[in-house]
Design an enzyme around this catalytic site. Structure first.
Site, PDB file in Angstrom:
ATOM      1  N   ALA A  65       0.759  -1.356  -0.133  1.00  0.00           N
ATOM      2  CA  ALA A  65      -0.105   0.008   0.006  1.00  0.00           C
ATOM      3  C   ALA A  65       0.880   1.369  -0.172  1.00  0.00           C
ATOM      4  CB  ALA A  65      -0.921   0.059   1.172  1.00  0.00           C
ATOM      5  N   GLY A 108       0.530  -5.243   0.902  1.00  0.00           N
ATOM      6  CA  GLY A 108      -0.648  -5.333  -0.011  1.00  0.00           C
ATOM      7  C   GLY A 108      -0.258  -6.199  -1.522  1.00  0.00           C
ATOM      8  N   GLU A 111      -0.356  -9.605  -0.761  1.00  0.00           N
ATOM      9  CA  GLU A 111      -1.855 -10.029  -0.486  1.00  0.00           C
ATOM     10  C   GLU A 111      -2.362 -10.125  -2.071  1.00  0.00           C
ATOM     11  OE1 GLU A 111      -1.922  -6.796   2.353  1.00  0.00           O
ATOM     12  OE2 GLU A 111      -2.846  -8.195   3.931  1.00  0.00           O
ATOM     13  N   GLU A 131       4.410  -4.977   7.198  1.00  0.00           N
ATOM     14  CA  GLU A 131       3.650  -4.189   7.921  1.00  0.00           C
ATOM     15  C   GLU A 131       4.090  -4.177   9.406  1.00  0.00           C
ATOM     16  OE1 GLU A 131       2.601  -6.504   5.677  1.00  0.00           O
ATOM     17  OE2 GLU A 131       1.008  -5.627   4.751  1.00  0.00           O
TER      18      GLU A 131
HETATM   19  N1  CAA Z   1       4.532   3.172  -0.663  1.00  0.00           N
HETATM   20  C1  CAA Z   1       4.992   4.471  -0.977  1.00  0.00           C
HETATM   21  N2  CAA Z   1       6.152   4.532  -1.535  1.00  0.00           N
HETATM   22  C2  CAA Z   1       6.914   3.532  -1.683  1.00  0.00           C
HETATM   23  C3  CAA Z   1       6.520   2.275  -1.117  1.00  0.00           C
HETATM   24  C4  CAA Z   1       5.524   2.265  -0.607  1.00  0.00           C
HETATM   25  N3  CAA Z   1       4.830   0.991  -0.230  1.00  0.00           N
HETATM   26  N4  CAA Z   1       7.674   1.250  -1.410  1.00  0.00           N
HETATM   27  C5  CAA Z   1       8.522   2.227  -2.093  1.00  0.00           C
HETATM   28  N5  CAA Z   1       8.147   3.217  -2.078  1.00  0.00           N
HETATM   29  C6  CAA Z   1       9.033   4.526  -2.965  1.00  0.00           C
HETATM   30  C7  CAA Z   1      10.175   4.957  -1.877  1.00  0.00           C
HETATM   31  O1  CAA Z   1       9.726   5.917  -1.142  1.00  0.00           O
HETATM   32  C8  CAA Z   1      10.966   5.553  -3.031  1.00  0.00           C
HETATM   33  O2  CAA Z   1      10.772   6.732  -3.403  1.00  0.00           O
HETATM   34  P1  CAA Z   1      11.776   7.918  -3.659  1.00  0.00           P
HETATM   35  O3  CAA Z   1      12.419   7.550  -4.831  1.00  0.00           O
HETATM   36  O4  CAA Z   1      10.625   8.989  -3.758  1.00  0.00           O
HETATM   37  O5  CAA Z   1      12.474   7.950  -2.267  1.00  0.00           O
HETATM   38  C9  CAA Z   1      10.946   4.536  -4.344  1.00  0.00           C
HETATM   39  O6  CAA Z   1       9.700   3.948  -4.014  1.00  0.00           O
HETATM   40  C10 CAA Z   1      11.903   3.602  -4.119  1.00  0.00           C
HETATM   41  O7  CAA Z   1      12.142   2.835  -3.083  1.00  0.00           O
HETATM   42  P2  CAA Z   1      13.415   2.534  -2.038  1.00  0.00           P
HETATM   43  O8  CAA Z   1      14.352   3.765  -2.624  1.00  0.00           O
HETATM   44  O9  CAA Z   1      13.186   2.177  -0.935  1.00  0.00           O
HETATM   45  O10 CAA Z   1      13.929   1.219  -2.789  1.00  0.00           O
HETATM   46  P3  CAA Z   1      14.758   0.030  -2.271  1.00  0.00           P
HETATM   47  O11 CAA Z   1      15.261  -0.706  -3.521  1.00  0.00           O
HETATM   48  O12 CAA Z   1      15.940   0.737  -1.461  1.00  0.00           O
HETATM   49  O13 CAA Z   1      13.903  -0.674  -1.385  1.00  0.00           O
HETATM   50  C11 CAA Z   1      11.716  -1.921  -0.877  1.00  0.00           C
HETATM   51  C12 CAA Z   1      12.863  -1.359  -1.910  1.00  0.00           C
HETATM   52  C13 CAA Z   1      12.493  -2.973   0.331  1.00  0.00           C
HETATM   53  C14 CAA Z   1      10.634  -2.290  -1.199  1.00  0.00           C
HETATM   54  C15 CAA Z   1      11.325  -0.489   0.217  1.00  0.00           C
HETATM   55  O14 CAA Z   1      10.876   0.203  -0.787  1.00  0.00           O
HETATM   56  C16 CAA Z   1      10.533  -0.798   1.128  1.00  0.00           C
HETATM   57  O15 CAA Z   1      10.529  -1.365   2.248  1.00  0.00           O
HETATM   58  N6  CAA Z   1       9.222  -0.353   1.019  1.00  0.00           N
HETATM   59  C17 CAA Z   1       8.082  -0.307   1.660  1.00  0.00           C
HETATM   60  C18 CAA Z   1       7.499  -1.829   1.962  1.00  0.00           C
HETATM   61  C19 CAA Z   1       6.533  -1.929   2.839  1.00  0.00           C
HETATM   62  O16 CAA Z   1       6.638  -1.717   4.106  1.00  0.00           O
HETATM   63  N7  CAA Z   1       5.048  -2.414   2.429  1.00  0.00           N
HETATM   64  C20 CAA Z   1       4.072  -2.649   3.204  1.00  0.00           C
HETATM   65  C21 CAA Z   1       3.166  -1.143   2.899  1.00  0.00           C
HETATM   66  S1  CAA Z   1       1.584  -1.426   4.340  1.00  0.00           S
HETATM   67  C22 CAA Z   1       0.593  -2.335   3.417  1.00  0.00           C
HETATM   68  O17 CAA Z   1       0.659  -2.721   2.200  1.00  0.00           O
HETATM   69  C23 CAA Z   1      -0.885  -2.512   4.130  1.00  0.00           C
HETATM   70  C24 CAA Z   1      -1.557  -3.553   3.663  1.00  0.00           C
HETATM   71  O18 CAA Z   1      -1.479  -4.746   3.915  1.00  0.00           O
HETATM   72  C25 CAA Z   1      -2.652  -3.173   2.573  1.00  0.00           C
END
Ligand code: CAA
Length: 257
Positions: A65, A108, A111, A131
């Site tokens: 998400a 998500g 999921e 999460e």
């Molecule tokens: N939401 C919004 N933006 C996101 C994102 C997310 N879930 N995941 C990545 N991005 C964005 C980053 O902020 C970044 O943006 P900028 O370039 O503007 O800084 C861009 O995508 C690239 O990401 P990274 O620089 O972090 O890339 P990386 O290769 O170093 O890492 C990653 C990749 C491990 C996937 C890392 O981005 C990460 O941990 N992302 C979040 C994953 C997460 O926590 N997901 C769960 C979300 S909550 C959810 O999904 C709830 C549900 O059940 C419905």
């Protein structure tokens, strides 16, 4: 139909939908969810599409998400928006839906994969529910579909540590059907979709329905539902065609009637 956050390619009898927000690793914003579920609802009644491949493209499936969009929300905002409830058209999609996953399928994103019927993983794929690192838990079915798919202990580790698992580990625990070189993921998923699309569509629909029912019902109820569909299929032209084609040693010509 022009979309901003997804790409749709129709090559009858299959459609390929690609999540398309590469700058944020295909983060699942409400707008993207809206486009994806609208397109799936449209495809439900499009007879030229029999099976669908869902992918995020060559690098990433979806990083979950959109955190930027959720960070300052309260429970009432979440409730009114009902973002996770908006996945219903995908979870209840009646045609076969095959995920083609490269790179991260997190939160998500994972999921969504768990709502698909089959999963082809590129060797770069990583599946996880991070999460817990954000102070929340999965909200689109992760806590329920992981254990039903991969078992309690694998699910617990994924939920409680937030650590992703590799494509190979996902294969070993039954979370994916096949692991292939990443550049082949979409093609292998399309091949599988075409293979399914060649089968009698009503039988495919009822087989999918029956398998999904096993997630929801006690065995006796599931068996009763299966039996009803089994008997019902004897009312179809495709059952007559399938069985007579077998007896006449020819290929069945199915019409979906
Ligand atoms: N939401 C919004 N933006 C996101 C994102 C997310 N879930 N995941 C990545 N991005 C964005 C980053 O902020 C970044 O943006 P900028 O370039 O503007 O800084 C861009 O995508 C690239 O990401 P990274 O620089 O972090 O890339 P990386 O290769 O170093 O890492 C990653 C990749 C491990 C996937 C890392 O981005 C990460 O941990 N992302 C979040 C994953 C997460 O926590 N997901 C769960 C979300 S909550 C959810 O999904 C709830 C549900 O059940 C419905």
């Amino acid at each position: 139909m022009a979309y901003e956050h997804i790409l749709v390619e129709i090559e009858s009898p299959i459609a390929t939908i690609t999540l398309n927000r590469p700058k944020v690793l295909n983060a699942l914003s409400p707008a993207l969810i809206g486009e994806l579920t609208s397109e799936l609802s449209r495809i439900e009644t499009d007879d030229s599409v029999v099976a669908v491949v869902l992918t995020g493209g060559p690098k990433v499936f979806a990083a979950g998400a959109d955190i930027g969009d959720m960070a300052d929300q309260g429970p009432v905002d979440q409730l009114l928006r009902d973002q996770t409830g908006r996945w219903a058209p995908l979870a209840g999609f009646r045609k076969p839906l095959i995920a083609a996953v490269n790179g991260y399928a997190l939160g998500g994103g994972c999921e969504v994969v768990l709502m698909c019927d089959m999963v082809i993983a590129g060797d770069s794929a990583r599946f996880g529910q991070p999460e817990i690192n954000l102070g929340i838990i999965p909200g689109a079915g992760g806590t329920q579909r992981w254990p039903r798919t991969a078992g309690k202990y694998v699910a617990m580790e994924a939920m409680l540590t937030g650590a992703p698992i590799t494509a190979q580990r996902a294969y070993e625990v039954g979370l994916v059907n096949k692991v292939v070189p990443s550049e082949m993921t979409v093609e292998v998923a399309r091949r599988l979709a075409r293979q399914v699309a060649a089968k009698p569509p009503l039988a495919v629909r009822m087989a999918k329905e029956a398998v999904l029912k096993s997630f929801e019902t006690p065995l006796t109820e599931g068996l009763a539902a299966e039996r009803k569909s089994f008997y019902f299929l004897f009312a179809t032209e495709d059952q007559k065609e399938g069985m007579h084609a077998f007896l006449e040693k020819r290929k069945g010509n199915f019409k979906g009637r």
